[in-house]
Design a protein around this motif. Structure first.
Motif, mmCIF file in Angstrom:
data_model
loop_
_atom_site.group_PDB
_atom_site.id
_atom_site.type_symbol
_atom_site.label_atom_id
_atom_site.label_comp_id
_atom_site.label_asym_id
_atom_site.label_seq_id
_atom_site.Cartn_x
_atom_site.Cartn_y
_atom_site.Cartn_z
ATOM 1 N N ILE A 114 5.853 12.144 -9.895
ATOM 2 C CA ILE A 114 6.415 10.661 -10.069
ATOM 3 C C ILE A 114 5.204 9.582 -9.842
ATOM 4 O O ILE A 114 5.070 8.699 -10.621
ATOM 5 C CB ILE A 114 7.221 10.390 -9.135
ATOM 6 C CG1 ILE A 114 7.755 8.993 -9.229
ATOM 7 C CG2 ILE A 114 6.680 10.725 -7.530
ATOM 8 C CD1 ILE A 114 9.060 8.422 -8.200
ATOM 9 N N LEU A 115 3.994 10.195 -9.281
ATOM 10 C CA LEU A 115 2.798 9.202 -8.956
ATOM 11 C C LEU A 115 2.120 9.241 -10.329
ATOM 12 O O LEU A 115 1.520 8.073 -10.768
ATOM 13 C CB LEU A 115 1.803 9.934 -7.932
ATOM 14 C CG LEU A 115 2.271 10.051 -6.588
ATOM 15 C CD1 LEU A 115 1.596 10.519 -5.559
ATOM 16 C CD2 LEU A 115 2.874 8.621 -6.054
ATOM 17 N N THR B 38 5.766 7.219 2.911
ATOM 18 C CA THR B 38 5.893 8.197 3.975
ATOM 19 C C THR B 38 5.539 9.578 2.906
ATOM 20 O O THR B 38 5.358 9.376 1.567
ATOM 21 C CB THR B 38 7.132 8.424 4.355
ATOM 22 O OG1 THR B 38 8.139 8.761 3.229
ATOM 23 C CG2 THR B 38 7.896 7.048 5.148
ATOM 24 N N SER B 39 4.845 10.489 3.640
ATOM 25 C CA SER B 39 4.669 11.817 3.181
ATOM 26 C C SER B 39 5.746 12.576 2.734
ATOM 27 O O SER B 39 5.527 13.710 2.011
ATOM 28 C CB SER B 39 3.696 12.399 4.129
ATOM 29 O OG SER B 39 4.483 13.059 5.237
ATOM 30 N N GLU B 40 6.927 12.251 3.010
ATOM 31 C CA GLU B 40 8.331 12.863 2.422
ATOM 32 C C GLU B 40 8.335 13.101 0.970
ATOM 33 O O GLU B 40 8.914 13.999 0.670
ATOM 34 C CB GLU B 40 9.411 12.338 3.224
ATOM 35 C CG GLU B 40 9.679 12.284 4.736
ATOM 36 C CD GLU B 40 10.905 11.497 4.973
ATOM 37 O OE1 GLU B 40 11.255 10.924 4.264
ATOM 38 O OE2 GLU B 40 10.943 11.611 6.105
ATOM 39 N N ILE B 41 7.607 12.075 0.306
ATOM 40 C CA ILE B 41 7.646 12.281 -1.119
ATOM 41 C C ILE B 41 7.228 13.518 -1.772
ATOM 42 O O ILE B 41 7.700 14.010 -2.716
ATOM 43 C CB ILE B 41 6.913 10.822 -1.936
ATOM 44 C CG1 ILE B 41 6.940 10.976 -3.343
ATOM 45 C CG2 ILE B 41 5.503 10.982 -1.128
ATOM 46 C CD1 ILE B 41 8.058 11.124 -3.907
ATOM 47 N N ALA C 101 0.641 -1.279 0.052
ATOM 48 C CA ALA C 101 0.022 -0.021 -0.214
ATOM 49 C C ALA C 101 1.128 1.274 0.093
ATOM 50 O O ALA C 101 1.873 1.336 0.634
ATOM 51 C CB ALA C 101 -0.883 -0.154 1.187
ATOM 52 N N TYR C 102 0.380 2.253 -0.625
ATOM 53 C CA TYR C 102 1.131 3.415 -0.521
ATOM 54 C C TYR C 102 0.800 4.326 0.561
ATOM 55 O O TYR C 102 -0.318 4.103 1.182
ATOM 56 C CB TYR C 102 0.532 4.523 -1.861
ATOM 57 C CG TYR C 102 1.068 3.885 -3.167
ATOM 58 C CD1 TYR C 102 2.478 4.045 -3.538
ATOM 59 C CD2 TYR C 102 0.229 3.441 -4.037
ATOM 60 C CE1 TYR C 102 2.869 3.746 -4.857
ATOM 61 C CE2 TYR C 102 0.437 2.887 -5.338
ATOM 62 C CZ TYR C 102 1.825 3.013 -5.787
ATOM 63 O OH TYR C 102 2.320 2.666 -6.974
ATOM 64 N N PHE C 103 1.805 4.991 1.139
ATOM 65 C CA PHE C 103 1.369 5.957 2.107
ATOM 66 C C PHE C 103 0.937 5.387 3.511
ATOM 67 O O PHE C 103 0.092 6.022 4.335
ATOM 68 C CB PHE C 103 0.530 7.244 1.930
ATOM 69 C CG PHE C 103 0.975 7.831 0.551
ATOM 70 C CD1 PHE C 103 2.457 8.321 0.423
ATOM 71 C CD2 PHE C 103 0.212 7.862 -0.665
ATOM 72 C CE1 PHE C 103 2.749 8.651 -1.051
ATOM 73 C CE2 PHE C 103 0.355 8.343 -1.805
ATOM 74 C CZ PHE C 103 1.712 8.713 -2.031
ATOM 75 N N ASN C 104 1.329 3.988 3.740
ATOM 76 C CA ASN C 104 0.597 3.458 4.951
ATOM 77 C C ASN C 104 1.241 4.164 6.130
ATOM 78 O O ASN C 104 0.491 3.560 7.394
ATOM 79 C CB ASN C 104 1.059 1.987 4.916
ATOM 80 C CG ASN C 104 2.234 1.615 4.865
ATOM 81 O OD1 ASN C 104 3.132 1.867 5.846
ATOM 82 N ND2 ASN C 104 2.938 1.041 3.719
ATOM 83 N N GLN C 105 2.135 4.975 6.345
ATOM 84 C CA GLN C 105 2.516 5.563 7.556
ATOM 85 C C GLN C 105 1.969 6.986 7.554
ATOM 86 O O GLN C 105 2.261 7.544 8.481
ATOM 87 C CB GLN C 105 3.855 5.540 7.655
ATOM 88 C CG GLN C 105 4.898 4.367 7.377
ATOM 89 C CD GLN C 105 6.248 4.479 7.191
ATOM 90 O OE1 GLN C 105 7.049 5.295 7.516
ATOM 91 N NE2 GLN C 105 7.028 3.336 6.830
ATOM 92 N N GLN C 106 1.260 7.392 6.448
ATOM 93 C CA GLN C 106 0.524 8.930 6.748
ATOM 94 C C GLN C 106 -0.960 8.668 7.306
ATOM 95 O O GLN C 106 -1.760 8.091 6.676
ATOM 96 C CB GLN C 106 0.677 9.493 5.136
ATOM 97 C CG GLN C 106 0.271 10.850 5.220
ATOM 98 C CD GLN C 106 0.741 11.666 6.112
ATOM 99 O OE1 GLN C 106 2.032 11.602 5.921
ATOM 100 N NE2 GLN C 106 0.119 12.498 6.826
ATOM 101 N N GLN C 107 -0.995 9.593 8.325
ATOM 102 C CA GLN C 107 -2.520 9.775 8.993
ATOM 103 C C GLN C 107 -2.892 10.820 8.149
ATOM 104 O O GLN C 107 -2.416 11.542 7.425
ATOM 105 C CB GLN C 107 -2.244 10.042 10.284
ATOM 106 C CG GLN C 107 -1.505 9.201 11.328
ATOM 107 C CD GLN C 107 -2.242 7.544 11.123
ATOM 108 O OE1 GLN C 107 -3.432 7.715 11.131
ATOM 109 N NE2 GLN C 107 -1.728 6.518 11.051
ATOM 110 N N ASP C 108 -4.108 11.205 8.266
ATOM 111 C CA ASP C 108 -5.064 12.245 7.726
ATOM 112 C C ASP C 108 -4.196 13.551 8.051
ATOM 113 O O ASP C 108 -3.862 13.801 9.357
ATOM 114 C CB ASP C 108 -6.401 12.459 8.209
ATOM 115 C CG ASP C 108 -7.409 11.107 7.628
ATOM 116 O OD1 ASP C 108 -6.898 10.468 6.747
ATOM 117 O OD2 ASP C 108 -8.563 11.066 8.197
ATOM 118 N N ALA C 109 -4.111 14.443 7.174
ATOM 119 C CA ALA C 109 -3.254 15.769 7.498
ATOM 120 C C ALA C 109 -3.428 16.461 6.290
ATOM 121 O O ALA C 109 -3.672 16.348 5.178
ATOM 122 C CB ALA C 109 -1.851 15.431 7.820
#
Length: 262
Positions: free
Chosen positions: A169-170, A207-210, A29-37
């Motif tokens: 990139i996405l 991660t959202s760092e992308i 899964a993409y961005f599985n470490q990212q919460q709503d933000a």
């Protein structure tokens, strides 16, 4: 007794293969470490500088269409092997030569390498005015060979042509059919080349760092490579080829033992 033990052996072997083939959904899964933000958009669309071998589309207009016509004469068709349309195998434009110049009507040899499209537009407008060639000239410049390449564990490795001169990139991965289940989301490489060096950058799409990375927006000529995960490497080994044969043999042996013991 032997029959029961043999059946247990086959059952355990099958269960082991099933567990080994199960994929970790967190890794697919993409961005599985990212919460709503709400994220601040700090990633800037990179400026693209004209380089040798670029193909530029240049159109000129002014208050006098007849005077402008000479600058919009048919341009040269250049081979474009990356086109997705087999019926359109060429690109019409001005090829930047090895010295960074183009040959433009009336003006002649014109230095373009090292400028952005906007900087070149201003330079050409100033040239028309200084030489009194046109009154109130309007110049439009586009990159006709803006493309990125997507390779590795994606559904459809491809060269993506970018007519609007902006791509993330996405978006590039989406146009390549997205990553396969075997693609590593945490280790996607971007290879970027300019006139002096090559830069390799690994990105983590978990991660959202992308979103704040300078590699979020791709540049012309970028190569995106998706690395295979361990499951793909293991499946491509000799064991993956032999397993069906082994279990086929075990199944046949189980049938034979069942017939002999009944």
């Amino acid at each position: 007794m032997f029959k029961i033990m043999f059946k247990h052996l086959v059952t355990c072997a099958c269960i082991s293969v099933m567990f080994a083939s199960c994929a970790n959904t967190k890794k697919t899964a993409y961005f599985n470490q990212q919460q709503d933000a709400t994220l601040t958009n700090t990633s800037q669309i990179p400026q693209t500088f004209i380089q040798k071998n670029d193909i530029l589309g240049i159109t000129v207009s002014s208050a006098n269409p007849v005077a402008s016509q000479v600058y919009n004469a048919p341009q040269i068709n250049y081979s474009n092997p990356t086109t997705n349309n087999s019926n359109n195998s060429s690109v019409t434009g001005y090829l930047v030569d090895a010295a960074g110049n183009i040959q433009f009507p009336v003006i002649g040899t014109f230095k373009v390498a090292g400028f952005t499209a906007e900087q070149l537009r201003e330079k050409m407008v100033a040239e028309f005015v200084a030489r009194k060639l046109l009154v109130d000239p309007i110049v439009s410049i586009r990159f006709l060979n803006f493309k990125v390449t997507v390779l590795g564990e994606v559904a459809h490795p491809t060269v993506v042509n970018v007519p609007n001169e902006k791509i993330t990139i996405l978006e590039a991965l989406g146009l390549a059919g997205d990553l396969t289940i075997y693609g590593r989301r945490d280790n996607v490489m971007v290879i970027r080349e300019d006139s002096t060096q090559k830069t390799l950058k690994r990105l983590n799409l978990n991660t959202s760092e992308i979103f704040t990375s300078p590699f979020y927006y791709l540049r012309p000529g970028d190569i995106v490579y998706v690395e295979p995960n361990k499951a793909k490497v293991a499946n491509s080994g000799r064991g993956a080829v032999l397993l069906p044969v082994i279990f086929g043999g075990l199944s046949f042996a189980a049938i034979v033992v069942d017939r002999l013991t009944n």
